[in-house]
Enzyme design. Sequence first.
Site, PDB file in Angstrom:
ATOM      1  N   ASP A 107     -13.756 -46.356 -23.766  1.00  0.00           N
ATOM      2  CA  ASP A 107     -15.218 -46.362 -23.711  1.00  0.00           C
ATOM      3  C   ASP A 107     -15.753 -47.663 -23.126  1.00  0.00           C
ATOM      4  OD1 ASP A 107     -17.865 -45.787 -24.113  1.00  0.00           O
ATOM      5  OD2 ASP A 107     -17.831 -46.155 -26.271  1.00  0.00           O
ATOM      6  N   ASP A 306     -20.612 -45.771 -18.143  1.00  0.00           N
ATOM      7  CA  ASP A 306     -20.173 -45.464 -19.490  1.00  0.00           C
ATOM      8  C   ASP A 306     -19.119 -44.359 -19.508  1.00  0.00           C
ATOM      9  OD1 ASP A 306     -19.948 -44.956 -22.150  1.00  0.00           O
ATOM     10  OD2 ASP A 306     -22.025 -44.344 -22.452  1.00  0.00           O
TER      11      ASP A 306
END
Length: 442
Positions: A107, A306
Amino acid sequence: MALLKLLLLGLLPFLCLPAALSRPSRFDNLGSRGKPTSAHRTSASGRHIRATLQSRKVNNVTGGAVSMYDKALKVSDRSPREPLARYGAGIVVALGTPGQIVSAILDTGSYTLLVDPDCNQAADPKACRTYGYYDTKQSSTARNLNGWFSGQFGTGYMEGVWFSDTAYVGLDNLPLPNLRVGVSKWSQYIWAGVLGVSYGKAWNTGYQTLLDLLVTQRYIEVPIFSLGVGYQGGGSPSDIIFGGVDRKKFRGYLEPLEIYPYPDQQLKLFGQVGYRVNLTSLGVTPPGRNETMLTDTDFEHNVLIDSGSTYTYLDADLVATIARALNAYKDENGVYRVSCDTRNLDGSVNFGFNFYNIIVRVNYADFIVDFENYCALGVQPTDSKNPTWVLGTSFIRAAYLIFDQLNDAVWIAQYFPCGENEIADLTKDAGRQLWLEVTGLC
Ligand SMILES: *[C@@H]1O[C@H](CO)[C@@H](O)[C@H](O)[C@H]1NC(C)=O
Ligand SMILES: *[C@@H]1O[C@H](CO)[C@@H](O)[C@H](O)[C@H]1NC(C)=O
Ligand SMILES: *[C@@H]1O[C@H](CO)[C@@H](O)[C@H](O)[C@H]1NC(C)=O
């Protein structure tokens, strides 16, 4: 704060130059580029750590346990929308002694390692167990730090207890002692562990994150990593290289995108620092047709890169325009769906940066997310409440990205794999290396 000082020193060569802040980027001042060369020496056994990534997909993430606490410390900028990375990249980490294998969602939108102890309270216990969990009682090196954490991940929330333990990462399984690990007690909509690789001690944390430790343990020289998630459905390499760049994943020069707002400004504005850059154009090339530009020539909009987000999020009107071009329609939950056959068409959605210096073309095959029982458009509308634009995995698959915390930049090229790895190790001189030497060989 030592790391912070290093970071600022790294910036000085750029900031001292007169045109430092002029567009498209301060990296222009490093000297002009010639024809890309393939002569630059790359080392096969230098300082970098490579880890392969696996495709992670769950179709059915339900709410899970409900929080008892509300003192949420934000660990992610993501606004409440979809469960974290229903379809994204997983990275395997062995935790504790003996090592327990956990596959966490990689992430770039958060910065710490969070794992589940037993999956009993996970949003999707079955999916959670498939990807492994970490039982502190089974590790002789686990230390309870006696602190609670709680983290909001857009749609997704986790809280639990901080531990510290030895972790092993990468293909060489190098030990990282004293890595901070958040062990979940309750979670909502989070179905597996999360490994955050955004800014750590330099800006966001009081402790060293995994990337920080790789540098202080001297496994890598600089806090920089390269990410090639690869095509949807496999068939291309998918990996992360800490401290290095695989020159067999792209062609030509890398384009530097400055982190913007600058980290100190982000801290003031958002309370944390993430990989935000400016997007400067958006277009669609329908099959057999010319590109239609969806933005004006002076368009500029900030986006968060992201990998923890399956979708890309833009304003509703732009999404509606893209949806029309791909014959997508809204389902009962307001999610744009599209026929899976559209993935076979030869069209693309095109994202430009630094005013047309680079356009990343995302083929329909990657842009349309295939959940097997249905397909969704890779872009969905932002909430009006939280209008942050996000470039999620539906965009990232088409790019080779180097996240550079030394120079506060994300370097980008079209993802274009061509065979065996040829990894260039990055040094304290990474700004110049990435600007002039580390060209793609494809
Ligand atoms: C999805 O989750 C719900 C609730 O846990 C369950 O009842 C349902 O059978 C699941 N559906 C699928 C397709 O797994
Ligand atoms: C695309 O643009 C070129 C040059 O402007 C033009 O010659 C061509 O006819 C266009 N093709 C289509 C399919 O519209
Ligand atoms: C990003 O866009 C904003 C708004 O248009 C602009 O003020 C800023 O200079 C841009 N930043 C960079 C690094 O290009």
